[in-house]
Write an enzyme that holds these catalytic residues in place. Sequence first.
Site, PDB file in Angstrom:
ATOM      1  N   ASP A 122       0.775  -1.304  -0.118  1.00 26.49           N
ATOM      2  CA  ASP A 122      -0.056  -0.078  -0.116  1.00 26.49           C
ATOM      3  C   ASP A 122       0.812   1.203  -0.019  1.00 26.49           C
ATOM      4  O   ASP A 122       1.919   1.448   0.003  1.00 26.49           O
ATOM      5  CB  ASP A 122      -0.812   0.000   1.164  1.00 26.49           C
TER       6      ASP A 122
ATOM      7  N   ASP B  67     -10.218   3.503  -4.066  1.00 29.56           N
ATOM      8  CA  ASP B  67     -10.819   2.286  -3.540  1.00 29.56           C
ATOM      9  C   ASP B  67     -12.236   2.130  -4.055  1.00 29.56           C
ATOM     10  O   ASP B  67     -13.030   3.036  -4.307  1.00 29.56           O
ATOM     11  CB  ASP B  67     -10.706   2.441  -2.061  1.00 29.56           C
TER      12      ASP B  67
END
Length: 561
Positions: free
Chosen positions: A178, A245
């Site tokens: 990430d 997302d």
Amino acid sequence: MSLLTAGARRSLPSSRRSLRKTLALTLSAVLLSAAAPLVALSIAQPAAALGNGLALTPQMGFNDWNAYGCNVSESLIKSTAQAMHSNGMQAAGYSYVNIDDCWMTHSRDAGGHLVPDPVKFPDGIKGTADYVHSLGLKLGIYEDAGLQTCGGYPGSLGHESTDAQSFASWGVDYLKYDNCYSGPGCALNSCPNGNPQPAETRYTAMRNALAATGRPILYSLCNWGQDNVWTWGSGVGNSWRTTGDINASYSSMLSIFHSNVGLASYAGPGHWNDPDMLEVGNGSLTTTESRTEFSLWSEMAAPLIAGTNIASASATTLSTLTNTRVIAVDQDPLGKQGTMVSSAGGLDVLAKPLANGDVSVALFNETGSTATISTTATAIGKTGASSYTLTDLWSGATSTTSGTISASVPAHGTVMFRVAGGTTGGGGTGTTGELHAVGAAKCLDVPNSTTAAGTQVEIWSCNGGANQIWTHSASNQLSVYSGSGQMCLDANDNQTTAGTKVVVWGCNGQVNQQWVLNSNGTITGVQSGLCLDVAGASTANGALADLWPCNGQSNQQWSLN
């Protein structure tokens, strides 16, 4: 997150990095040059691929984040692995069981190593991996290329070698990496004073560390589609997130589809565009919408990472996730991402050439009402046969056609066909000429033949000048001029709202420079789904071009010749 530099104005809009991420794993150091020519309406561009031999087809598996957030545990991972082993998912090709954020303690040990939370993982990651491996599955784990994970746990920045060695010693097979807290002074997803270390640098450091372990670890980059990751991701990871997302709603899925669909030229065996994890079975998605997500992700050769409660998934959810006919499209060894053939009024046609010569066609109805969507064998790159066989990939029914491919598609639904017969590879050669605004009897024109990036285009009396000669390429770009001065038609600042300026900008392959020339004369922006429009339906010289909802009027009719 806002890590955009002054020169990154043309990047996809930054997205908030709430607590969530996408799968990522790695390995590799050897870069190999892999030509990735896309057939029929795709683009032919060489791409350097990560040479770790992994993800030759898009990865398939499970990740806990969408359904469980931080509530990950050894028992959850084991029960999910057992369910996948027995419910048909493993047999259908799902092989990775991936742990997301919050699996570790908030501090490293005295030797600087990450420590699995002993309450959540009493047998450690190694014990969990051993159990998953005993079922013939593989284990994935999550970390972050910053100082902390998005959940506030220790990140790997400055600890890449130590952490990679830990992952390898535990038997990890996949790393999702990430992009939160990416340097000193950076908050969750923003760096007020600018990012101190570019994403590519940080992601490459972990790539090298993974390669040095000698263990094959699939490497999934999760930097949310920032920094034009698709332009460098293939040499660093096996997949890269192209968007922010996803959430379990139709609007989120639709937005992500539009952002990802124009990036086909960057994908191929070993390196894939990743539009985020599947929400099939979650939230407000209906069965029809879940099938659409699964269809579109497969048509776009995306990783298929289930993000629902697998152990208690309904029969309907499992039947969607294990449709072997659709999975075969995603996993096709030719490794082509499907591309948009036409898009008018929210009725989309995508085509994906397959290794055996067939073509997969997805007819996607974005609108709120049932509609008939049609295309032809020629449009999808099929020629040379008096009839073609169509297999409906959701029902399994077969039929024949002389060339028309058509279906009644429910609102938010997708019909998928596998088209067999004839030869594949027609189309996609590009067309050059004046772009005529039919309603005004004028041509699309770059004012004063300027080469200034950001100049809004207009209509002007046709004169054959270089500033009025446009080329529509197989990659769906509309370019003007040539050589080092080439510029592309561009939706200003990646905007997708009515009235967005249509400008010229240096060609960069981004989705806001992808345009579909439809058979009804309209030109739609792949990113927005809006039509190229002469503002106010003006017919005067100097009238400006913009994006507007498609309405079929003459100021949205164009002819390239």
